[in-house]
Design a protein around this motif. Structure first.
Motif, mmCIF file in Angstrom:
data_model
loop_
_atom_site.group_PDB
_atom_site.id
_atom_site.type_symbol
_atom_site.label_atom_id
_atom_site.label_comp_id
_atom_site.label_asym_id
_atom_site.label_seq_id
_atom_site.Cartn_x
_atom_site.Cartn_y
_atom_site.Cartn_z
ATOM 1 N N SER A 108 -5.154 23.621 -14.186
ATOM 2 C CA SER A 108 -3.869 24.035 -14.767
ATOM 3 C C SER A 108 -3.458 25.423 -14.279
ATOM 4 C CB SER A 108 -3.910 23.970 -16.297
ATOM 5 O OG SER A 108 -4.835 24.877 -16.829
ATOM 6 N N LYS A 123 4.737 20.678 -18.841
ATOM 7 C CA LYS A 123 3.559 19.821 -18.641
ATOM 8 C C LYS A 123 2.331 20.649 -18.261
ATOM 9 C CE LYS A 123 6.270 16.294 -19.249
ATOM 10 N NZ LYS A 123 7.223 16.469 -20.317
ATOM 11 N N ASP A 173 1.032 22.269 -21.316
ATOM 12 C CA ASP A 173 0.269 21.318 -22.123
ATOM 13 C C ASP A 173 -1.155 21.189 -21.589
ATOM 14 O OD1 ASP A 173 -0.078 18.989 -24.070
ATOM 15 O OD2 ASP A 173 -0.499 18.046 -22.128
ATOM 16 N N LEU A 174 -1.299 21.106 -20.266
ATOM 17 C CA LEU A 174 -2.642 20.996 -19.683
ATOM 18 C C LEU A 174 -3.459 22.266 -19.949
ATOM 19 C CD1 LEU A 174 -1.899 19.229 -16.273
ATOM 20 C CD2 LEU A 174 -2.658 18.202 -18.429
ATOM 21 N N ALA A 205 -4.575 22.071 -23.459
ATOM 22 C CA ALA A 205 -5.622 21.047 -23.575
ATOM 23 C C ALA A 205 -6.958 21.576 -23.061
ATOM 24 C CB ALA A 205 -5.219 19.790 -22.804
ATOM 25 N N MET A 264 -10.266 14.139 -20.348
ATOM 26 C CA MET A 264 -8.919 14.120 -20.912
ATOM 27 C C MET A 264 -8.310 12.722 -20.784
ATOM 28 S SD MET A 264 -5.765 16.645 -19.902
ATOM 29 C CE MET A 264 -5.465 15.851 -18.334
ATOM 30 N N ASP A 308 -7.386 9.886 -23.795
ATOM 31 C CA ASP A 308 -6.088 9.223 -23.960
ATOM 32 C C ASP A 308 -6.220 7.701 -23.870
ATOM 33 O OD1 ASP A 308 -4.739 11.573 -24.411
ATOM 34 O OD2 ASP A 308 -3.731 11.632 -22.457
ATOM 35 N N SER A 316 1.582 12.642 -23.982
ATOM 36 C CA SER A 316 0.132 12.522 -23.822
ATOM 37 C C SER A 316 -0.307 13.393 -22.648
ATOM 38 C CB SER A 316 -0.285 11.067 -23.594
ATOM 39 O OG SER A 316 0.018 10.646 -22.278
ATOM 40 N N HIS A 317 -1.529 13.861 -22.730
ATOM 41 C CA HIS A 317 -2.043 14.712 -21.652
ATOM 42 C C HIS A 317 -2.058 13.974 -20.318
ATOM 43 C CE1 HIS A 317 -3.034 17.603 -24.669
ATOM 44 N NE2 HIS A 317 -4.042 16.910 -25.174
ATOM 45 N N ASN A 341 1.385 13.773 -18.936
ATOM 46 C CA ASN A 341 1.751 15.100 -18.446
ATOM 47 C C ASN A 341 1.050 15.407 -17.128
ATOM 48 O OD1 ASN A 341 3.438 15.459 -20.619
ATOM 49 N ND2 ASN A 341 1.985 16.667 -21.788
#
Length: 189
Positions: free
Chosen positions: A37, A64, A67-68, A71, A81, A85, A96-97, A100
């Protein structure tokens, strides 16, 4: 977007992805979410430098990647990850990861194809390289209205020289050596 003072944006991106590639090529462990990320976050300024045609991509991409990054505080690897999911039956759900991650991958692909097209194209215009990159990466996933809006925005792209100035890069150095975004095979993600 103001010029990125003192930073060699493309070089930083290339170095970060080279490090990820080295990790992938030398380790048997899964790729960690945090360094992935962080490397992806370095790509964000490129979308902003491309102007209105890619404003939607910039906003989506940044959200996105954020978000990562979030996470990564509780999930160590990309595979973990994705597995989480899958277990939660939410891979295809908005937010959702994993979904993303797919969007981030497309953003990286867009930048990679854009620079491949810039390297293959003569002249100072970014319209043809950006149009080809968009058509290859994003257009298959967008409806008619978005594709038309992007096509109209292509006329507002900066020139190659303006883009390099915004990125604080030297064109001969950058385009003399390929930007190494393709050093990592993200096709399995």
């Amino acid at each position: 977007m103001a010029e990125l003072e003192g930073e060699k944006t493309l070089r930083k991106i290339s170095d970060a992805f080279k490090e990820l590639a080295a990790t992938v090529n030398t380790q048997t462990a899964d790729m960690e979410v945090a360094p992935f990320s962080r490397a992806c976050s370095l790509v964000s300024p490129l979308f902003g430098c491309l102007g209105i045609a890619f404003k939607f991509a910039e906003m989506d991409y940044v959200a996105k990647v954020d978000d990562l990054a979030e996470a990564s505080k509780s999930i160590a690897t990309l595979n973990a990850m994705i597995d989480m999911d899958i277990e939660g039956n939410c891979v295809r759900k908005a937010g959702s990861h994993t979904r993303n991650l797919l969007r981030v991958k497309r953003g990286i692909d867009m930048v990679r194809v854009l620079f491949e097209q810039i390297l293959a194209t003569e002249g100072n215009s970014l319209k043809d390289p950006a149009s080809k990159a968009y058509a290859q990466v994003f257009a298959p996933h967008h409806g008619w209205a978005i594709r038309k809006a992007v096509a109209a925005g292509m006329y507002a792209l900066p020139t190659r020289a303006q883009l390099l100035r915004k990125l604080n890069e030297d064109g001969e150095v950058v385009f003399g050596a390929k930007l190494n975004l393709s050093s990592i095979d993200l096709s399995d993600l």
